[in-house]
Design a protein around this motif. Structure first.
Motif, PDB file in Angstrom:
ATOM      1  N   SER A 106     -23.490 -38.049  24.467  1.00 56.78           N
ATOM      2  CA  SER A 106     -22.091 -38.256  24.896  1.00 56.78           C
ATOM      3  C   SER A 106     -21.714 -37.041  24.884  1.00 56.78           C
ATOM      4  CB  SER A 106     -21.359 -39.065  23.672  1.00 56.78           C
ATOM      5  OG  SER A 106     -21.609 -38.424  22.617  1.00 56.78           O
ATOM      6  N   SER A 107     -20.461 -36.947  25.477  1.00 60.44           N
ATOM      7  CA  SER A 107     -19.841 -35.591  25.708  1.00 60.44           C
ATOM      8  C   SER A 107     -19.302 -35.036  24.125  1.00 60.44           C
ATOM      9  CB  SER A 107     -18.202 -35.713  26.256  1.00 60.44           C
ATOM     10  OG  SER A 107     -17.477 -36.707  25.538  1.00 60.44           O
ATOM     11  N   GLY A 108     -19.370 -35.776  23.129  1.00 62.71           N
ATOM     12  CA  GLY A 108     -19.294 -35.352  22.007  1.00 62.71           C
ATOM     13  C   GLY A 108     -20.535 -34.739  21.323  1.00 62.71           C
ATOM     14  N   MET A 109     -21.625 -35.411  21.529  1.00 64.50           N
ATOM     15  CA  MET A 109     -23.074 -34.904  20.964  1.00 64.50           C
ATOM     16  C   MET A 109     -23.312 -33.576  21.869  1.00 64.50           C
ATOM     17  SD  MET A 109     -24.858 -38.642  20.708  1.00 64.50           S
ATOM     18  CE  MET A 109     -26.540 -37.646  20.874  1.00 64.50           C
ATOM     19  N   TYR A 110     -23.060 -33.497  23.085  1.00 68.39           N
ATOM     20  CA  TYR A 110     -23.231 -32.309  23.913  1.00 68.39           C
ATOM     21  C   TYR A 110     -22.540 -31.131  23.397  1.00 68.39           C
ATOM     22  CZ  TYR A 110     -25.059 -32.298  28.791  1.00 68.39           C
ATOM     23  OH  TYR A 110     -26.059 -32.301  29.949  1.00 68.39           O
ATOM     24  N   VAL A 111     -21.347 -31.363  23.020  1.00 66.93           N
ATOM     25  CA  VAL A 111     -20.240 -30.278  22.534  1.00 66.93           C
ATOM     26  C   VAL A 111     -20.750 -29.608  21.047  1.00 66.93           C
ATOM     27  CG1 VAL A 111     -18.405 -31.327  21.528  1.00 66.93           C
ATOM     28  CG2 VAL A 111     -18.227 -29.261  22.628  1.00 66.93           C
ATOM     29  N   ARG A 112     -21.342 -30.637  20.275  1.00 68.80           N
ATOM     30  CA  ARG A 112     -21.844 -30.365  19.109  1.00 68.80           C
ATOM     31  C   ARG A 112     -22.950 -29.533  19.150  1.00 68.80           C
ATOM     32  NH1 ARG A 112     -20.887 -33.190  14.167  1.00 68.80           N
ATOM     33  NH2 ARG A 112     -19.094 -34.540  14.338  1.00 68.80           N
ATOM     34  N   LEU A 113     -23.977 -29.881  19.867  1.00 75.56           N
ATOM     35  CA  LEU A 113     -25.056 -29.020  20.172  1.00 75.56           C
ATOM     36  C   LEU A 113     -24.846 -27.521  20.649  1.00 75.56           C
ATOM     37  CD1 LEU A 113     -28.146 -28.786  19.553  1.00 75.56           C
ATOM     38  CD2 LEU A 113     -28.659 -30.116  21.729  1.00 75.56           C
ATOM     39  N   ALA A 114     -24.030 -27.604  21.890  1.00 76.64           N
ATOM     40  CA  ALA A 114     -23.829 -26.479  22.365  1.00 76.64           C
ATOM     41  C   ALA A 114     -23.128 -25.482  21.674  1.00 76.64           C
ATOM     42  CB  ALA A 114     -22.964 -26.835  23.717  1.00 76.64           C
ATOM     43  N   PHE A 115     -22.174 -26.062  20.941  1.00 72.06           N
ATOM     44  CA  PHE A 115     -21.390 -24.998  19.991  1.00 72.06           C
ATOM     45  C   PHE A 115     -22.186 -24.478  18.668  1.00 72.06           C
ATOM     46  CE2 PHE A 115     -18.871 -23.808  16.218  1.00 72.06           C
ATOM     47  CZ  PHE A 115     -18.017 -22.800  16.978  1.00 72.06           C
ATOM     48  N   ALA A 116     -23.051 -25.392  18.154  1.00 68.38           N
ATOM     49  CA  ALA A 116     -24.120 -24.836  17.117  1.00 68.38           C
ATOM     50  C   ALA A 116     -25.122 -23.842  17.756  1.00 68.38           C
ATOM     51  CB  ALA A 116     -24.831 -26.182  16.648  1.00 68.38           C
ATOM     52  N   VAL A 117     -25.831 -24.073  18.861  1.00 65.19           N
ATOM     53  CA  VAL A 117     -26.606 -23.163  19.475  1.00 65.19           C
ATOM     54  C   VAL A 117     -25.882 -21.850  19.573  1.00 65.19           C
ATOM     55  CG1 VAL A 117     -28.001 -22.439  21.437  1.00 65.19           C
ATOM     56  CG2 VAL A 117     -27.969 -24.941  20.673  1.00 65.19           C
ATOM     57  N   ALA A 118     -24.347 -21.757  20.301  1.00 67.44           N
ATOM     58  CA  ALA A 118     -23.779 -20.450  20.493  1.00 67.44           C
ATOM     59  C   ALA A 118     -23.476 -19.792  19.191  1.00 67.44           C
ATOM     60  CB  ALA A 118     -22.753 -20.903  21.589  1.00 67.44           C
ATOM     61  N   ALA A 119     -23.079 -20.613  18.120  1.00 66.17           N
ATOM     62  CA  ALA A 119     -22.533 -20.059  17.078  1.00 66.17           C
ATOM     63  C   ALA A 119     -23.837 -19.523  16.102  1.00 66.17           C
ATOM     64  CB  ALA A 119     -21.776 -20.903  16.266  1.00 66.17           C
ATOM     65  N   HIS A 120     -24.954 -19.989  16.087  1.00 63.33           N
ATOM     66  CA  HIS A 120     -25.794 -19.564  15.299  1.00 63.33           C
ATOM     67  C   HIS A 120     -26.606 -18.563  15.641  1.00 63.33           C
ATOM     68  CE1 HIS A 120     -24.283 -23.266  13.092  1.00 63.33           C
ATOM     69  NE2 HIS A 120     -24.881 -22.897  12.077  1.00 63.33           N
ATOM     70  N   LEU A 121     -27.180 -18.795  17.016  1.00 64.82           N
ATOM     71  CA  LEU A 121     -28.228 -17.736  17.685  1.00 64.82           C
ATOM     72  C   LEU A 121     -27.511 -16.432  17.551  1.00 64.82           C
ATOM     73  CD1 LEU A 121     -29.557 -19.541  20.524  1.00 64.82           C
ATOM     74  CD2 LEU A 121     -30.677 -19.422  18.473  1.00 64.82           C
ATOM     75  N   GLU A 122     -28.159 -15.435  17.263  1.00 69.76           N
ATOM     76  CA  GLU A 122     -27.710 -14.023  16.761  1.00 69.76           C
ATOM     77  C   GLU A 122     -27.381 -13.196  17.821  1.00 69.76           C
ATOM     78  OE1 GLU A 122     -31.296 -12.619  14.831  1.00 69.76           O
ATOM     79  OE2 GLU A 122     -30.865 -14.097  13.143  1.00 69.76           O
ATOM     80  N   SER A 123     -26.186 -13.614  18.604  1.00 67.01           N
ATOM     81  CA  SER A 123     -25.425 -12.668  19.325  1.00 67.01           C
ATOM     82  C   SER A 123     -24.499 -11.848  18.549  1.00 67.01           C
ATOM     83  CB  SER A 123     -24.841 -13.443  20.655  1.00 67.01           C
ATOM     84  OG  SER A 123     -23.971 -14.466  20.011  1.00 67.01           O
ATOM     85  N   GLU A 124     -24.199 -10.726  19.267  1.00 70.39           N
ATOM     86  CA  GLU A 124     -22.847  -9.896  18.772  1.00 70.39           C
ATOM     87  C   GLU A 124     -21.532 -10.576  19.272  1.00 70.39           C
ATOM     88  OE1 GLU A 124     -26.836  -8.299  18.121  1.00 70.39           O
ATOM     89  OE2 GLU A 124     -25.846  -8.569  20.153  1.00 70.39           O
ATOM     90  N   ILE A 125     -21.473 -11.189  20.148  1.00 72.67           N
ATOM     91  CA  ILE A 125     -20.278 -11.527  20.827  1.00 72.67           C
ATOM     92  C   ILE A 125     -20.374 -12.985  21.339  1.00 72.67           C
ATOM     93  CG2 ILE A 125     -18.511 -11.251  22.717  1.00 72.67           C
ATOM     94  CD1 ILE A 125     -19.806  -8.377  23.020  1.00 72.67           C
ATOM     95  N   LEU A 126     -19.372 -13.869  20.731  1.00 71.95           N
ATOM     96  CA  LEU A 126     -19.272 -15.331  20.779  1.00 71.95           C
ATOM     97  C   LEU A 126     -17.905 -15.466  21.677  1.00 71.95           C
ATOM     98  CD1 LEU A 126     -20.132 -18.055  20.292  1.00 71.95           C
ATOM     99  CD2 LEU A 126     -18.981 -18.124  17.984  1.00 71.95           C
ATOM    100  N   ILE A 127     -18.318 -16.159  22.669  1.00 76.22           N
ATOM    101  CA  ILE A 127     -16.837 -16.408  23.710  1.00 76.22           C
ATOM    102  C   ILE A 127     -16.784 -18.153  23.609  1.00 76.22           C
ATOM    103  CG2 ILE A 127     -16.096 -16.343  25.963  1.00 76.22           C
ATOM    104  CD1 ILE A 127     -17.366 -13.846  26.601  1.00 76.22           C
TER     105      ILE A 127
END
Length: 420
Positions: A170-191
């Motif tokens: 679902s769109s909710g599951m999509y955004v949950r996983l997408a945000f979790a990946v972007a926030a937890h992987l070790e990047s120096e800048i989060l947009i």
């Protein structure tokens, strides 16, 4: 000296409206010849600022024009502006999704961006595979991703569907996983670009907490676009205000929000275009006094009403028109509606009268929605803005008792619906 995470110099982005091309072969060749010599496109000079509400005379518009700013490492920066101000274009350029027309960007560190639901996901791959794919795109090693995998899955709350192709999410599951990946992987800048509007309330709260932790606890840089001023104020310490593609102000977040509110000029009345694809269309929203005069300002002691004109293209049972009042930070203050009605095809008006004069001095926004049995037919989040001001008459102190609680009050205003 503070470490600079992102530096933007003379950044501009022009878009060609309509079909691409100048209209003649000779001008296309002139543009091509300028490009191979490293010169500026000769036809960009006639471009206009990006005012989406006004018909222009040029086919070239500047989505961004001469933007300059610096963002320090560890800053949480809110990017604010009306629809069409250039916020998403700026984030796409910073994320290297699209290239600027002129200017340059410099900085250091890996960038993780979440510009829309499922950014960078392949629909045929499972959630697990997409986590590894996103990590690889960010330049992370397999062991780094494996170390974070359990934490990402736990945050997203989609463990049961981890090995299911994301096209079935679902769109909710999509955004949950997408945000979790972007926030937890070790990047120096989060947009992050307004993606939290898709998640449920519990997940939005969790996301804001995580972004605060990423910025303040881990010293990473966060760029956040949202129309929810409360979320931005809570998360960010700096702000950029954009208007019609230009940077109006770069300052602390409190000053930026104040300036944004001042840009939101009061609108007493506004008409909306109807769509043939909808069963119900909002045509007009207006703030009036009880003498039926359109107003953009109401004195604190005065009673007032919201007038909504709408059209039904088919007969609808259990029809409801509802309005919501919010403060200019986006916090809902009051929600009201009339009793469900069975209405035939035609044009109608609904009036909602506020006769308790319980609103304090300040700026407010009105949202309007048409629905049938909890199914939304037409919804406009920010239909009009208005201001409650001091009047000349002596004001009873009890008038100012209204609080800006973030929970919406389901307090019925006096309502009526009639056919025009």
């Amino acid at each position: 000296m503070a470490n600079i995470a992102i530096k933007v110099e003379n950044l501009s982005k022009a878009y060609q409206l309509g079909q691409i091309g100048t209209g003649t072969i000779s001008r296309d060749l002139e543009r091509w010849y300028a490009r191979i010599r490293g010169k500026e496109d000769p036809f960009l000079r006639i471009g206009e600022t990006n005012d989406r509400s006004v018909r222009g005379t040029s086919d070239v518009v500047w989505s961004l024009k001469d933007i300059n700013f610096e963002i320090e490492q560890g800053d949480a920066v809110g990017i604010i502006g009306r629809n069409g101000a250039g916020k998403s274009t700026l984030l796409k350029i910073l994320s290297k999704v699209t290239a600027p027309t002129t200017g340059k960007i410099s900085g250091k560190g890996r960038i993780a961006s979440l510009l829309e639901v499922g950014t960078g996901f392949h629909p045929e791959l499972s959630g697990r595979e997409n986590i590894f794919l996103n990590g690889a795109i960010l330049g992370m090693r397999k062991k780094e991703i494996q170390r974070k995998l359990e934490e990402i899955v736990d945050f997203a709350g989609i463990e049961r569907y981890l090995d299911t192709p994301v096209k079935r999410y679902s769109s909710g599951m999509y955004v949950r996983l997408a945000f979790a990946v972007a926030a937890h992987l070790e990047s120096e800048i989060l947009i992050v670009d307004e993606v939290l509007a898709v998640g449920d309330a519990e997940f939005q709260k969790k996301c804001l907490g995580k972004m605060g932790e990423v910025s303040k606890g881990e010293g990473r840089t966060v760029l956040f676009v949202s129309h929810n001023m409360e979320s931005i104020k809570k998360l960010c310490n700096k702000g950029l205000l954009l208007n019609k593609g230009q940077l109006i102000k770069n300052d602390s977040i409190n000053y930026i929000i104040e300036e944004y509110i001042n840009l939101s000029t009061n609108t007493a009345s506004i008409r909306f275009a109807k769509s043939e694809n909808r069963e119900a269309n909002i045509l007009k929203v207006e703030l009036r006094n009880l003498d039926d005069e359109a107003k953009s300002e109401i004195s604190v002691y005065q009673k007032w009403k919201i007038y909504v004109q709408f059209e039904l293209t088919t007969a609808i049972e259990d029809f409801v028109c509802a309005i919501g009042v919010s403060n200019m930070l986006g916090a809902p203050l009051k929600t009201t509606w009339h009793e469900p009605l069975n209405l035939q095809v035609g044009t109608y008006a609904a009036e909602f009268i506020e006769d308790k004069t319980t609103f304090a001095i300040g700026l407010y926004g009105i949202a309007v929605g048409l629905s049938q049995k909890n199914t939304t037919l037409h919804y406009i989040e920010s239909a009009i803005n208005f201001e409650i001001v001091y009047g000349n008459e002596k004001v009873n102190n009890n008038v100012l008792r209204f609080t800006t609680d973030t929970g919406a009050i389901l307090d019925q205003m006096i309502s009526s619906v009639y056919k025009l």
